[in-house]
Each structure stands twice: as C-alpha cells, then as structure tokens.
Design a protein around this motif. Structure first.
Motif, mmCIF file in Angstrom:
data_model
loop_
_atom_site.group_PDB
_atom_site.id
_atom_site.type_symbol
_atom_site.label_atom_id
_atom_site.label_comp_id
_atom_site.label_asym_id
_atom_site.label_seq_id
_atom_site.Cartn_x
_atom_site.Cartn_y
_atom_site.Cartn_z
ATOM 1 N N VAL A 133 39.827 29.238 37.893
ATOM 2 C CA VAL A 133 39.784 28.036 38.714
ATOM 3 C C VAL A 133 39.324 28.442 40.111
ATOM 4 N N ASP A 134 38.482 27.618 40.717
ATOM 5 C CA ASP A 134 38.023 27.914 42.079
ATOM 6 C C ASP A 134 39.162 27.600 43.048
ATOM 7 N N GLU A 135 39.862 28.652 43.448
ATOM 8 C CA GLU A 135 41.001 28.501 44.346
ATOM 9 C C GLU A 135 40.709 29.104 45.720
ATOM 10 N N LEU A 136 39.450 29.360 45.989
ATOM 11 C CA LEU A 136 39.066 30.019 47.229
ATOM 12 C C LEU A 136 39.045 29.046 48.405
ATOM 13 N N ALA B 85 39.046 35.469 49.335
ATOM 14 C CA ALA B 85 38.335 36.193 48.269
ATOM 15 C C ALA B 85 39.021 37.522 47.980
ATOM 16 N N ASP B 86 39.487 38.200 49.028
ATOM 17 C CA ASP B 86 40.174 39.480 48.836
ATOM 18 C C ASP B 86 41.482 39.303 48.060
ATOM 19 N N ALA C 287 35.257 37.457 40.519
ATOM 20 C CA ALA C 287 35.899 37.772 41.799
ATOM 21 C C ALA C 287 35.012 38.685 42.642
ATOM 22 N N TYR C 288 34.372 39.674 42.009
ATOM 23 C CA TYR C 288 33.434 40.530 42.735
ATOM 24 C C TYR C 288 32.297 39.692 43.317
ATOM 25 N N ALA C 289 31.769 38.781 42.513
ATOM 26 C CA ALA C 289 30.666 37.930 42.992
ATOM 27 C C ALA C 289 31.130 37.065 44.158
ATOM 28 N N ASP C 290 32.325 36.505 44.055
ATOM 29 C CA ASP C 290 32.851 35.679 45.147
ATOM 30 C C ASP C 290 33.072 36.489 46.417
ATOM 31 N N ALA C 291 33.395 37.777 46.241
ATOM 32 C CA ALA C 291 33.596 38.656 47.397
ATOM 33 C C ALA C 291 32.270 39.152 47.965
ATOM 34 N N GLY C 292 31.160 38.821 47.307
ATOM 35 C CA GLY C 292 29.842 39.202 47.801
ATOM 36 C C GLY C 292 29.359 40.560 47.332
ATOM 37 N N ASP C 293 30.046 41.160 46.369
ATOM 38 C CA ASP C 293 29.656 42.466 45.862
ATOM 39 C C ASP C 293 28.906 42.299 44.538
ATOM 40 N N THR C 294 27.646 41.915 44.635
ATOM 41 C CA THR C 294 26.837 41.617 43.456
ATOM 42 C C THR C 294 26.647 42.816 42.527
ATOM 43 N N PRO C 295 26.348 44.016 43.044
ATOM 44 C CA PRO C 295 26.180 45.148 42.111
ATOM 45 C C PRO C 295 27.426 45.417 41.259
ATOM 46 N N ARG C 296 28.598 45.372 41.876
ATOM 47 C CA ARG C 296 29.822 45.599 41.099
ATOM 48 C C ARG C 296 30.118 44.421 40.184
ATOM 49 N N ALA C 297 29.764 43.214 40.611
ATOM 50 C CA ALA C 297 29.956 42.044 39.751
ATOM 51 C C ALA C 297 29.132 42.204 38.482
#
Length: 147
Positions: A79-82, A95-96, A122-132
C-alpha cells in the motif's frame, strides 16, 4: 498504458536504427579494405549487444509485471503509505522507514519472492533504482514458476 506504448515505439525505432547500422556495416565489410572490414564488424557487433540488452529489458518488464499481477490477485501489493511533499515528492524519512520495514521482512523470509518484490518497490521509492532492479531480479529468480 502510455508508458508501455512509448517504450515499444522507441524500441521499434531503436531496432530500425540497428538495422540501418548493420546494413552499413555489411557495406563497409564488402569494400574489402582492412579499415572498412574492422568498422563493419563493429557496426554488426554493437547493435547485436544492443538487441541483447533490449531483449533482457523486455523480459525483465514482463516478469516483474507477472509477479505484480500475481501479488495483486493475492492482495499482497504494498500500500502506498509514503508521506509526500506538497510538490508530490516522496519524503525521504518516510521512504527510509518503509524501506527499513521491508528490509526486515526480507531478512525474516529470505526465500519468499513476495517480500523481495516489496523490498524492490521500497528501493525504487527511496530512489535507488540499481538496487531496486537487482532486488526485483532476485524476486523473479525466487518465484517458483517460470514466466
């Protein structure tokens, strides 16, 4: 749907460009000159690598969409809880916090593709695309049925 159409239009244009480059590479090789042959070989190999990357990108998209559909059918999509700023950006602290929870879930159930899928989000939401992307690939590998 718009992004999917846009992707396929750009992919078709890219494949057309690859075809033109390969055609020119064959023409250069036909000259018989060493420089022409060398450049011609490169003009064939480089688009081949590009097609390989394009194919893997399409497969990645297909597999991750299949996992998303399955997870949605189970009611397990996150669920988008951000918390968002007035401009619509995701609040970093929010996000963290979600990321820490998703990471703990993945550590608790390391063989469950579902928790790895949610961790990838969660990685994508945190802006870490390579790890996502790497995490989503792990979720795809853990899924019991091939896609």
């Amino acid at each position: 749907m718009k992004s999917r159409t846009g992707f396929f239009v750009l992919a078709a244009i890219l494949l057309l460009a690859f075809a033109v480059v390969v055609f020119e590479g064959v023409q250069l090789m036909a000259t018989g000159r060493p420089a022409g042959v060398g450049i011609g070989i490169c003009a064939i190999v480089i688009p081949g690598i590009g097609v390989w990357f394009l194919w893997h990108t399409v497969q990645f998209g297909r597999h991750s969409e299949a996992l998303a559909r399955e997870l949605e059918a189970e009611g397990g999509l996150p669920v988008d809880e951000l918390v968002r700023t007035p401009g619509g950006r995701i609040d970093r602290a929010s996000a963290d916090a979600v990321f820490a929870r998703r990471q703990a879930e993945a550590e608790a159930a390391p063989d469950d593709w579902r928790v790895w899928f949610r961790l990838a989000i969660a990685y994508a939401d945190a802006g870490d695309t390579p790890r996502a992307r790497k995490t989503m690939q792990h979720a795809i590998r853990l899924h019991p049925t091939p896609h």
